[in-house]
Design an enzyme around this catalytic site. Structure first.
Site, PDB file in Angstrom:
ATOM      1  N   GLY A   1       0.500  -1.332  -0.278  1.00  0.00           N
ATOM      2  CA  GLY A   1       0.039  -0.091  -0.003  1.00  0.00           C
ATOM      3  C   GLY A   1       0.597   1.312  -0.015  1.00  0.00           C
ATOM      4  O   GLY A   1       0.510   2.102   1.041  1.00  0.00           O
ATOM      5  N   ALA A   2       1.962   1.368  -0.690  1.00  0.00           N
ATOM      6  CA  ALA A   2       3.304   2.138  -0.815  1.00  0.00           C
ATOM      7  C   ALA A   2       3.005   3.514  -1.573  1.00  0.00           C
ATOM      8  O   ALA A   2       3.112   4.207  -1.200  1.00  0.00           O
ATOM      9  CB  ALA A   2       4.014   1.810  -1.210  1.00  0.00           C
TER      10      ALA A   2
ATOM     11  N   ARG B   1       0.360   5.589  -1.690  1.00  0.00           N
ATOM     12  CA  ARG B   1       0.255   7.251  -1.527  1.00  0.00           C
ATOM     13  C   ARG B   1       0.238   6.963   0.591  1.00  0.00           C
ATOM     14  O   ARG B   1       0.313   6.037   0.558  1.00  0.00           O
ATOM     15  CB  ARG B   1      -1.097   8.076  -1.835  1.00  0.00           C
ATOM     16  CG  ARG B   1      -2.102   6.949  -1.645  1.00  0.00           C
ATOM     17  CD  ARG B   1      -3.638   6.941  -2.761  1.00  0.00           C
ATOM     18  NE  ARG B   1      -4.199   5.922  -2.789  1.00  0.00           N
ATOM     19  CZ  ARG B   1      -5.445   6.531  -1.592  1.00  0.00           C
ATOM     20  NH1 ARG B   1      -5.621   7.149  -1.267  1.00  0.00           N
ATOM     21  NH2 ARG B   1      -7.057   5.112  -2.184  1.00  0.00           N
TER      22      ARG B   1
ATOM     23  N   ASN C   1       1.300  -2.336   5.719  1.00  0.00           N
ATOM     24  CA  ASN C   1       0.550  -1.271   5.297  1.00  0.00           C
ATOM     25  C   ASN C   1      -1.170  -1.380   4.888  1.00  0.00           C
ATOM     26  O   ASN C   1      -1.581  -0.738   4.999  1.00  0.00           O
ATOM     27  CB  ASN C   1       1.316   0.275   4.984  1.00  0.00           C
ATOM     28  CG  ASN C   1       0.817   1.624   4.829  1.00  0.00           C
ATOM     29  OD1 ASN C   1       0.229   1.890   6.391  1.00  0.00           O
ATOM     30  ND2 ASN C   1       0.363   1.765   3.375  1.00  0.00           N
TER      31      ASN C   1
ATOM     32  N   SER D   1      -4.197  -0.183  13.774  1.00  0.00           N
ATOM     33  CA  SER D   1      -5.770   0.770  13.825  1.00  0.00           C
ATOM     34  C   SER D   1      -6.442   0.874  15.312  1.00  0.00           C
ATOM     35  O   SER D   1      -7.050  -0.151  16.281  1.00  0.00           O
ATOM     36  CB  SER D   1      -6.510   1.088  12.985  1.00  0.00           C
ATOM     37  OG  SER D   1      -7.461   1.802  13.065  1.00  0.00           O
TER      38      SER D   1
ATOM     39  N   TYR E   1     -13.603  -3.177   9.185  1.00  0.00           N
ATOM     40  CA  TYR E   1     -12.307  -2.922   9.397  1.00  0.00           C
ATOM     41  C   TYR E   1     -11.942  -3.353  11.329  1.00  0.00           C
ATOM     42  O   TYR E   1     -10.278  -3.328  11.201  1.00  0.00           O
ATOM     43  CB  TYR E   1     -12.487  -1.097   9.103  1.00  0.00           C
ATOM     44  CG  TYR E   1     -11.553   0.066   9.287  1.00  0.00           C
ATOM     45  CD1 TYR E   1     -10.493   0.139   8.459  1.00  0.00           C
ATOM     46  CD2 TYR E   1     -10.766   0.602   9.840  1.00  0.00           C
ATOM     47  CE1 TYR E   1      -9.384   0.442   8.210  1.00  0.00           C
ATOM     48  CE2 TYR E   1      -9.458   1.236  11.143  1.00  0.00           C
ATOM     49  CZ  TYR E   1      -8.681   1.344   9.185  1.00  0.00           C
ATOM     50  OH  TYR E   1      -7.915   1.916   9.071  1.00  0.00           O
TER      51      TYR E   1
END
Ligand code: NAP
Length: 253
Positions: free
Chosen positions: A13-14, A16, A87, A139, A151
């Site tokens: 997930g690099a 942004r 990520n 998270s 999530y």
């Protein structure tokens, strides 16, 4: 001299947000980076902007074949893989009663299945090396968050995955930790503001006022914590979740 010079990191997930901040930080510290992301245009742009050797690889972390192929490319390109940073994640806002099976499964497949698949694929190489560092981005939502049953569950799952992988891999000198952000300003913030039908500016201001340090987190704050866990100073830490939220207590997101 930075301890990351000549080392190789995979970051999922690099393209942004927090992922891009992590690769920028690692690259600035001399690390070679594999940017694994589902969306190639932005990922290649991020890779091109880095100061150290970097390669963009298309990867859907919800697919084992895709993850395994990405690890293979990383290995071919750089030989050794020292660090894995999980990520990549997706946020879908929906009340629990409205979440369909497909949405539930996709969120779990990306946010929890993704780190599992990446750890499974990379750990044999790290075991062979008798060294490696793995960090997953969790998270504060795992404490419970309206509209985020899938999530929050996926991120709570990251805790169990992190602690178990840490126990299983410790004997090979591989550390496995997590970083748990609270409110961080990225593209995800827009989605959160949309959920409560608020403009993003006032939404950020309100969130910042509720954070003890009185500011919203920035992607670089998370990148700094990841950098710490990958460095020599964290070599005796494993199975830990590092909260990076501007204060103690439950997080805003
Ligand atoms: P973001 O801006 O939405 O970026 C997520 C990245 O992951 C995007 O590049 C996205 O690609 C990629 N991605 C999505 N699905 C993927 C898949 N299946 N395989 C590979 N890559 C995929 O998110 P962010 O805010 O930077 O968040 C990064 C991490 O921090 C996530 O784990 C998130 O849960 C966590 N976090 C964020 C906050 C916050 O306030 N922002 C708070 C707590 C935790 P596309 O560009 O194609 O979508």
């Amino acid at each position: 001299v930075s301890t990351l010079v000549g080392k190789t990191a995979i970051v999922t997930g690099a393209s942004r947000g927090i992922g891009a901040a992590i690769v920028r930080r690692l690259s600035d510290d001399g690390c070679q980076v594999v940017l694994a992301d589902i969306e190639m245009d932005a990922t290649e742009e991020t890779a091109d902007s880095l100061s150290s050797p970097a390669v963009a690889v298309e990867c859907d972390v919800a697919s084992s074949a895709s993850v395994n192929a990405m690890i293979e490319v990383a290995r071919r390109e750089f030989g050794t893989i020292n660090f894995l940073v999980n990520n990549a994640a997706i946020l879908r806002n929906n009340y629990l009663v409205n979440i369909c099976d497909e949405e539930w499964e996709r969120v779990l497949a990306v946010n929890l299945g993704g780190p599992f698949r990446c750890i499974r694929a990379v750990s044999p190489l790290m075991v062979e090396q008798r060294a490696g560092r793995i960090v997953t981005v969790a998270s504060g939502s795992s404490a419970g968050m309206i509209g985020q049953a899938h999530y929050a569950s996926s991120k709570a799952g990251v805790y169990g995955l992190t602690k178990t992988a840490a126990l299983e891999l410790a004997r090979y000198s591989i550390t496995v930790n997590a970083v748990s952000p609270g409110f961080v300003v990225t593209d995800m913030t827009q989605q959160l503001a949309d959920r409560v039908r608020q403009d993003v500016g006032p939404y950020i201001e309100e969130a910042a006022a509720a954070i003890p340090l009185r500011r919203a987190g920035q992607p670089e704050d998370i990148a700094g914590a990841v950098r710490f866990l990958l460095g020599d100073d964290a070599s005796f830490m494993t199975g830990q979740v590092l909260n990076v939220r501007g204060g103690p207590g439950p997080a805003a997101s």
